[in-house]
Design a protein around this motif. Structure first.
Motif, mmCIF file in Angstrom:
data_model
loop_
_atom_site.group_PDB
_atom_site.id
_atom_site.type_symbol
_atom_site.label_atom_id
_atom_site.label_comp_id
_atom_site.label_asym_id
_atom_site.label_seq_id
_atom_site.Cartn_x
_atom_site.Cartn_y
_atom_site.Cartn_z
ATOM 1 N N GLY A 164 73.871 52.753 48.620
ATOM 2 C CA GLY A 164 75.155 53.018 49.274
ATOM 3 C C GLY A 164 75.196 52.601 50.730
ATOM 4 N N GLU A 165 75.837 53.444 51.539
ATOM 5 C CA GLU A 165 76.063 53.130 52.951
ATOM 6 C C GLU A 165 75.049 53.806 53.866
ATOM 7 O OE1 GLU A 165 78.237 50.862 53.867
ATOM 8 O OE2 GLU A 165 78.733 50.607 51.744
ATOM 9 N N ARG A 166 73.905 54.152 53.352
ATOM 10 C CA ARG A 166 72.865 54.756 54.206
ATOM 11 C C ARG A 166 72.412 53.761 55.275
ATOM 12 N NH1 ARG A 166 71.995 56.553 49.026
ATOM 13 N NH2 ARG A 166 71.558 58.787 48.727
ATOM 14 N N MET A 167 71.813 54.308 56.314
ATOM 15 C CA MET A 167 71.254 53.461 57.360
ATOM 16 C C MET A 167 70.179 52.561 56.757
ATOM 17 S SD MET A 167 72.667 54.122 60.341
ATOM 18 C CE MET A 167 71.456 53.638 61.562
ATOM 19 N N ASN A 168 70.135 51.307 57.207
ATOM 20 C CA ASN A 168 69.203 50.328 56.640
ATOM 21 C C ASN A 168 67.898 50.241 57.446
ATOM 22 O OD1 ASN A 168 69.322 48.327 54.341
ATOM 23 N ND2 ASN A 168 68.633 46.940 55.951
ATOM 24 N N ASP A 169 67.520 51.356 58.073
ATOM 25 C CA ASP A 169 66.295 51.359 58.869
ATOM 26 C C ASP A 169 65.106 51.790 58.009
ATOM 27 O OD1 ASP A 169 65.698 54.521 59.660
ATOM 28 O OD2 ASP A 169 67.805 54.069 59.262
ATOM 29 N N ASN A 183 53.329 51.583 48.370
ATOM 30 C CA ASN A 183 52.534 50.528 49.003
ATOM 31 C C ASN A 183 53.400 49.401 49.576
ATOM 32 O OD1 ASN A 183 50.028 49.365 49.717
ATOM 33 N ND2 ASN A 183 50.066 48.068 47.897
ATOM 34 N N LYS A 184 52.755 48.581 50.372
ATOM 35 C CA LYS A 184 53.338 47.395 51.013
ATOM 36 C C LYS A 184 54.453 47.781 51.988
ATOM 37 C CE LYS A 184 51.947 44.294 47.286
ATOM 38 N NZ LYS A 184 52.225 43.070 46.521
ATOM 39 N N THR A 185 54.206 48.851 52.720
ATOM 40 C CA THR A 185 55.193 49.294 53.715
ATOM 41 C C THR A 185 55.319 48.292 54.854
ATOM 42 O OG1 THR A 185 53.462 50.602 54.784
ATOM 43 C CG2 THR A 185 54.889 51.739 53.200
ATOM 44 N N ASP A 186 54.241 47.538 55.140
ATOM 45 C CA ASP A 186 54.322 46.525 56.189
ATOM 46 C C ASP A 186 55.301 45.421 55.804
ATOM 47 O OD1 ASP A 186 52.520 45.894 54.114
ATOM 48 O OD2 ASP A 186 51.503 44.379 55.350
ATOM 49 N N LEU A 187 55.297 45.017 54.544
ATOM 50 C CA LEU A 187 56.224 43.983 54.089
ATOM 51 C C LEU A 187 57.651 44.519 54.027
ATOM 52 C CD1 LEU A 187 54.099 42.426 51.207
ATOM 53 C CD2 LEU A 187 54.348 41.608 53.550
ATOM 54 N N LEU A 188 57.800 45.786 53.661
ATOM 55 C CA LEU A 188 59.126 46.409 53.668
ATOM 56 C C LEU A 188 59.714 46.375 55.074
ATOM 57 C CD1 LEU A 188 61.422 48.130 52.432
ATOM 58 C CD2 LEU A 188 60.037 50.148 52.949
ATOM 59 N N ARG A 189 58.917 46.778 56.043
ATOM 60 C CA ARG A 189 59.392 46.792 57.429
ATOM 61 C C ARG A 189 59.794 45.381 57.878
ATOM 62 N NH1 ARG A 189 58.467 50.707 61.324
ATOM 63 N NH2 ARG A 189 56.794 51.656 60.078
ATOM 64 N N SER A 190 58.988 44.379 57.504
ATOM 65 C CA SER A 190 59.280 42.997 57.884
ATOM 66 C C SER A 190 60.587 42.519 57.263
ATOM 67 C CB SER A 190 58.121 42.095 57.450
ATOM 68 O OG SER A 190 58.404 40.747 57.716
ATOM 69 N N LYS A 191 60.824 42.846 55.997
ATOM 70 C CA LYS A 191 62.061 42.430 55.341
ATOM 71 C C LYS A 191 63.282 43.074 55.987
ATOM 72 C CE LYS A 191 60.203 41.310 50.747
ATOM 73 N NZ LYS A 191 60.226 41.611 49.297
ATOM 74 N N LEU A 192 63.145 44.358 56.312
ATOM 75 C CA LEU A 192 64.270 45.044 56.967
ATOM 76 C C LEU A 192 64.535 44.458 58.349
ATOM 77 C CD1 LEU A 192 63.475 48.743 55.969
ATOM 78 C CD2 LEU A 192 65.143 47.206 54.916
ATOM 79 N N ASP A 193 63.475 44.153 59.080
ATOM 80 C CA ASP A 193 63.632 43.540 60.408
ATOM 81 C C ASP A 193 64.286 42.172 60.330
ATOM 82 O OD1 ASP A 193 62.471 45.755 61.550
ATOM 83 O OD2 ASP A 193 60.486 44.843 61.824
ATOM 84 N N ASN A 194 64.092 41.478 59.193
ATOM 85 C CA ASN A 194 64.687 40.154 59.014
ATOM 86 C C ASN A 194 66.102 40.216 58.453
ATOM 87 O OD1 ASN A 194 62.511 38.653 59.993
ATOM 88 N ND2 ASN A 194 61.480 38.662 58.008
ATOM 89 N N GLY A 195 66.635 41.425 58.328
ATOM 90 C CA GLY A 195 68.048 41.568 57.989
ATOM 91 C C GLY A 195 68.382 41.789 56.525
ATOM 92 N N LEU A 196 67.384 41.960 55.652
ATOM 93 C CA LEU A 196 67.692 42.213 54.250
ATOM 94 C C LEU A 196 68.308 43.605 54.090
ATOM 95 C CD1 LEU A 196 65.851 39.709 53.847
ATOM 96 C CD2 LEU A 196 65.091 40.775 51.722
ATOM 97 N N ARG A 197 69.367 43.674 53.300
ATOM 98 C CA ARG A 197 70.082 44.926 53.085
ATOM 99 C C ARG A 197 69.708 45.509 51.724
ATOM 100 N NH1 ARG A 197 72.193 46.692 57.653
ATOM 101 N NH2 ARG A 197 73.678 47.922 56.413
ATOM 102 N N ILE A 198 69.282 46.766 51.728
ATOM 103 C CA ILE A 198 68.852 47.419 50.492
ATOM 104 C C ILE A 198 69.992 47.479 49.480
ATOM 105 C CG2 ILE A 198 67.935 49.530 49.470
ATOM 106 C CD1 ILE A 198 65.901 48.148 51.198
#
Length: 500
Positions: free
Chosen positions: A434-439, A411-426
């Motif tokens: 690790g070094e996976r793509m952060n998309d 759940n909360k995939t919309d908030l996940l997408r927003s955080k990633l768009d704002n530059g948060l790194r997993i």
């Protein structure tokens, strides 16, 4: 005296129960009254047993669905979506009570913002206030070319900057501005405790976190009943069906007037550069419902405000214990009663789930994938994704649930997408990423793979795990998923009943 034989017409028990010959009229009346009361109690017990047998017989055809997951995962919002889909009139009856919840959400959010600002001395050191230096550097910071020599500050400008310190002056102005907002908003903030008490009925729970409020099942009718000062025992439907205009709740009306009078100050606080700066640096962390209502403060603060369905879905209130909701679901012409159990997800409440595991037909486990950068309140060392995986492991391995249909909502995939768009790194929060793509796609599949791995390791019965990526505040998408889940649960229900 000869004992009566088995062939005697005399009943020894009847003989023993016969009243004494010396019984007075008063004693006789008392005896008959006691016998009548004993007969009434016996008949009442017989009737209760009959009703219980009928209820058990009927419930054999019902579906028992558990909503499980950690606190703030979206379980109660999902329950409201079921309610909206299968029992919309009941949501309409509750609409007035949600006004209190939303006012509490708004007031509590403003209080949290002001408290955080105070802890940072009402200033964000990195906010660029206008000064002779920043004025000339603004163009180059924006990425456009700027005049090289002619617009540089002169020696007189520099001397004025050193003596008058405009930067410091503007910082002080900003701090004074926030102090003024805090002073003007203080009467509104003071209603936080009263609103919390109105919702919880005075019940406090240790470890609720974030100053949250826990409510028990049926809080909607009780909130209105307490507001009206009514005694217990009134019909909940009669109370809940009242429209907001019909309910003269002095507390809610006072908060409504204060919000209406303070909406410009709230907008100014929400748009303040210091607040935005602290949010950007994650020094000020707000939940999604806080941001939702602060963005819509003009509408929420209106004197004639009535909560919309979208507002109700975004409103935040914590469940205490287990709340049962019953829906009649029509599937292919057959009406089946679904008993949906919404549980409190805080660590201290999870022990209350176990009695409901027995004979559960299906489980929807809700895991918030946007929470990768958060820890649970009870243990600041535990990442919320890790906590969800540990909890999911317990659910998958429970012998009591081995035959239950299993559905996973990431759940909360919309908030996940927003955080990633704002530059948060997993990887900053979950090192194994690790070094996976952060998309977005890489991240959600990474989380999905971990939950699937837990299921595979604890799947002795080889049951299927149905997985959905969800944002349960999105009504259209969520109700489509609920339809799919309903059909898959019903197929499993028929198979377990040996009907197909």
């Amino acid at each position: 005296m000869r004992s009566p034989s088995i062939y005697s017409q005399d009943d020894p028990l009847s003989e023993a129960l016969k009243p004494p010959e010396s019984e007075t009229e008063a004693e006789r009346e008392a005896r008959l009254e006691q016998e009548a009361e004993a007969k009434r109690v016996s008949e009442q017990i017989d009737e209760e047993l009959r009703l219980e047998r009928e209820s058990l017989k009927k419930k054999r055809g019902d579906v028992k669905l558990l909503l499980l997951g950690q606190a703030e995962s979206g379980k109660s919002t999902l329950q409201r979506q079921f309610q909206l889909m299968y029992k919309p009139h009941s949501l309409e009856q509750e609409r007035a009570s949600w006004r209190t919840v939303i006012y509490f959400n708004v007031v509590h959010s403003i209080k949290h913002i002001l408290n955080t600002l105070e802890s940072w001395d009402d200033i964000d050191d990195d906010v660029a206030f206008d000064s002779p230096i920043s004025k000339y550097m603004g163009a180059s910071r924006s990425g456009t070319s700027s005049p090289v020599l002619t617009n540089l500050p002169s020696e007189n400008d520099r001397a004025h900057s050193r003596s008058a310190s405009p930067f410091q002056g503007n910082a002080e102005t900003s701090r004074s501005n926030i102090a003024g907002l805090r002073r003007r908003l203080s009467p509104l903030i003071a209603t936080d405790a009263a609103l919390a008490d109105r919702l919880s009925g005075g019940i406090t729970v240790s470890g609720s976190g974030k100053g949250g409020v826990f409510v028990r099942s049926g809080w909607q009718a009780r909130t209105i009943e307490n507001a009206l000062g009514r005694r217990r025992g009134r019909n909940p439907d009669e109370l809940s069906a009242k429209k907001p205009d019909d309910i003269h709740d002095a507390l809610v009306q006072d908060v409504s007037h204060m919000l209406d009078a303070s909406k410009d100050d709230i907008r100014e606080l929400w748009a303040h550069a210091t607040v935005k700066g602290l949010i950007a640096k994650r020094r000020l962390k707000l939940d999604e419902w806080s941001e939702f209502f602060l963005r819509h403060i003009s509408r929420v603060a209106a004197s004639d405000y009535v909560p919309s369905t979208d507002d109700i879905l975004h409103a935040r209130i914590q469940t205490m214990g287990v709340a049962e909701h019953v829906f009649d679901v029509n599937i292919h012409g057959k009406s089946v009663s679904w008993h949906l159990f919404d549980v409190g997800g805080a660590r201290g409440q999870r022990h209350t789930w176990v009695p409901y595991f027995d004979d559960a037909n299906a489980i929807i486990f809700v895991a918030p994938v946007s929470a990768f950068d958060q820890v649970i309140f009870e243990d600041p060392r535990t990442n919320r994704i890790d906590d969800s995986l540990q909890l999911f492991t317990q659910i998958c391995s429970s012998p009591l649930l081995k035959n239950a249909h299993l559905v996973l909502f990431l759940n909360k995939t919309d908030l996940l997408r927003s955080k990633l768009d704002n530059g948060l790194r997993i990887k900053k929060y979950i090192t194994s990423f690790g070094e996976r793509m952060n998309d977005y796609e890489t991240v959600v599949q990474y989380f999905r793979a971990h939950f699937l791995q837990v299921h595979r390791r604890n799947n002795e019965n080889r049951r299927v795990l149905y997985t959905h990526f969800t944002s349960v505040v999105d009504t259209k998408a969520t109700q489509r998923i609920i339809g799919n889940v309903r059909d898959s649960i019903f197929r499993g229900y028929l198979q377990s009943a040996a009907l197909v």
